[in-house]
Enzyme design. Structure first.
Site, PDB file in Angstrom:
ATOM      1  N   SER A 108       0.884  -1.178   0.056  1.00  0.00           N
ATOM      2  CA  SER A 108      -0.051   0.047  -0.085  1.00  0.00           C
ATOM      3  C   SER A 108       0.736   1.149   0.048  1.00  0.00           C
ATOM      4  O   SER A 108       0.232   2.424  -0.357  1.00  0.00           O
ATOM      5  CB  SER A 108      -0.934  -0.208   1.141  1.00  0.00           C
ATOM      6  N   HIS A 156      -5.582  -2.941  -2.772  1.00  0.00           N
ATOM      7  CA  HIS A 156      -5.301  -1.854  -3.680  1.00  0.00           C
ATOM      8  C   HIS A 156      -5.400  -2.565  -5.102  1.00  0.00           C
ATOM      9  O   HIS A 156      -5.138  -1.665  -5.989  1.00  0.00           O
ATOM     10  CB  HIS A 156      -3.931  -1.304  -3.517  1.00  0.00           C
ATOM     11  N   LYS A 190     -11.732   1.688  -1.772  1.00  0.00           N
ATOM     12  CA  LYS A 190     -10.769   2.064  -2.435  1.00  0.00           C
ATOM     13  C   LYS A 190     -11.243   2.311  -3.918  1.00  0.00           C
ATOM     14  O   LYS A 190     -12.196   3.441  -4.118  1.00  0.00           O
ATOM     15  CB  LYS A 190      -9.461   1.339  -2.384  1.00  0.00           C
TER      16      LYS A 190
END
Ligand SMILES: *Cc1c(COP(=O)(O)O)cnc(C)c1O
Length: 384
Positions: free
Chosen positions: A177, A205, A235
């Site tokens: 990350s 991610h 996200k």
């Protein structure tokens, strides 16, 4: 004294004291900070779905139809019927039998790790794993051995030395990350198989960003046999919530054993509806992923041209390592004064001496916005 004065003094003396900054979003990657319009290069809103019209409409409709909150935990009375639709969609894009949605990715990691590991088990954890994986491992009371970042030789050494241990769980970020690198998932999956370890991968991610329909890093790398996968809705999916995918058996086990799911209130209906719409957008608007990929290539090429080494990973996370925390904050403040919001990331989020700007790209960034950031980075003396 409620607070620990010495702690405060230490943090301040080391440039590590943190403050919140009021942010008023005006679009997926634009907003206002301190009265100044900015382009946001610091969010994980990779596809701009926080502001996608279908996502917003779905959230609006759900809040009117079902109310603002969910009223209880999932196993009590908070399990809005939207959950099962969302979980089917998530299992679908991940190619898994089933999915289970938690109230955040952080809670998903705590709940899953503590359900799968306990005293006498062994957790093998990449040194740069996300804090939620580290915290889950600590909470589980299992023995934890950290291996050097992405070092499969080091991982194998630990596995070889601990073959007598009945239950071993390898845990890694799929996309790291703070660095944007991929984990060597194919090699790690082979080791898991060879040494009879369970593999758990956190693809917070990669989900929505990599692979077919945003299936994630494992799909991008062509790795099939990952029995426990974590993702987040917060996200690329533009909403809130975490999830785990795996076999039906795993999911029903976790529903019974994950304390962070059992003892926390269910997500609000609007959030679930937004996430369902976001999964649809992943499937029906692949051009968003394509645009993000173009932006990643464009920006990284630009960075290389002005002398930054930013690696080859196809991810939207671009670290600019600066070193000392004060200097990283100085650079971040300078960018802010020029209308670019790119927060400084400092220890303990990243290792000491590697404070950095963490630039994140979105499908919504325009070329001229990326050019402006590149121009600013070129004029700064960052000792690269
Ligand atoms: C952001 C993140 C999480 C936490 O997810 P939330 O939904 O924000 O709680 C977990 N793991 C990784 C690798 C992350 O980057």
């Amino acid at each position: 004294m409620i607070v620990k004065k010495k702690e405060i003094k230490n943090l301040k003396a080391n440039g590590l004291w943190r403050l919140l900054c009021d942010y008023r979003p005006t679009g997926p990657v634009t907003g206002v900070v301190d009265g100044r319009p900015v382009v946001n290069f610091g969010s994980n809103n990779y596809l701009g779905l926080t502001h996608h019209s279908l996502v917003i409409k779905a959230a609006e409709a759900a809040v009117i139809k079902y109310g603002a909150g969910s009223g209880a935990s999932r196993l009590v009375s908070g399990n809005n019927l939207l959950y099962s639709e969302l979980e089917r969609g998530l299992a679908g894009i991940k190619g898994a039998e089933a999915a289970l949605v938690f109230t955040s990715g952080y809670q998903a990691n705590l709940g899953v790790i503590t359900a799968l590991a306990s005293r006498n088990d062994l957790i093998l954890s990449d040194r740069l794993n996300h804090a939620s994986l580290i915290d889950g491992a600590l909470m589980s009371k299992a023995k934890v051995k950290r291996y050097a970042h992405n070092d499969t030789k080091a991982l194998e050494r630990i596995l070889r030395r601990n073959q007598e241990c009945q239950r071993k769980i390898i845990i890694t970020d799929a996309v790291f990350s703070m660095d944007g690198e991929l984990a060597p998932l194919a090699d790690i999956a082979l080791l898991a198989h060879k040494y009879d370890a369970i593999l758990m991968v956190d693809d917070a991610h990669g989900t929505g960003v990599l692979g077919k329909h945003g299936a994630g890093a494992a799909d991008y790398l062509g790795v099939k046999d990952i029995p426990v996968q974590i993702g987040t809705l917060s996200k690329a999916l533009g909403s809130l919530g975490g999830f785990v995918t795996g076999s039906t058996k795993l999911i029903s086990y976790l529903l019974n054993k994950s304390r962070s799911l059992i003892y926390s209130t269910a997500l609000p209906p609007a959030v679930l509806a937004a996430a369902i719409a976001a999964v649809d957008v992943l499937i029906y608007e692949p051009e968003l992923q394509l645009r993000l990929r173009e932006n990643i290539i464009y920006f990284k090429r630009g960075l290389r041209q002005i002398g930054f080494d930013c690696g080859l990973a196809p991810t939207p996370i671009v670290p600019i390592i600066i070193g000392e925390p004060e200097k990283a904050q100085e650079v971040s403040a300078l960018l802010l004064a020029n209308g670019i919001y790119a927060p400084a990331i400092r220890p303990p989020t990243v290792p000491k001496g590697t404070s950095r700007l963490r630039i994140t790209l979105s499908a919504c960034h325009k070329r001229q916005e990326m050019d402006k950031l590149l121009d600013l980075l070129e004029t700064l003396d960052l000792g690269k």
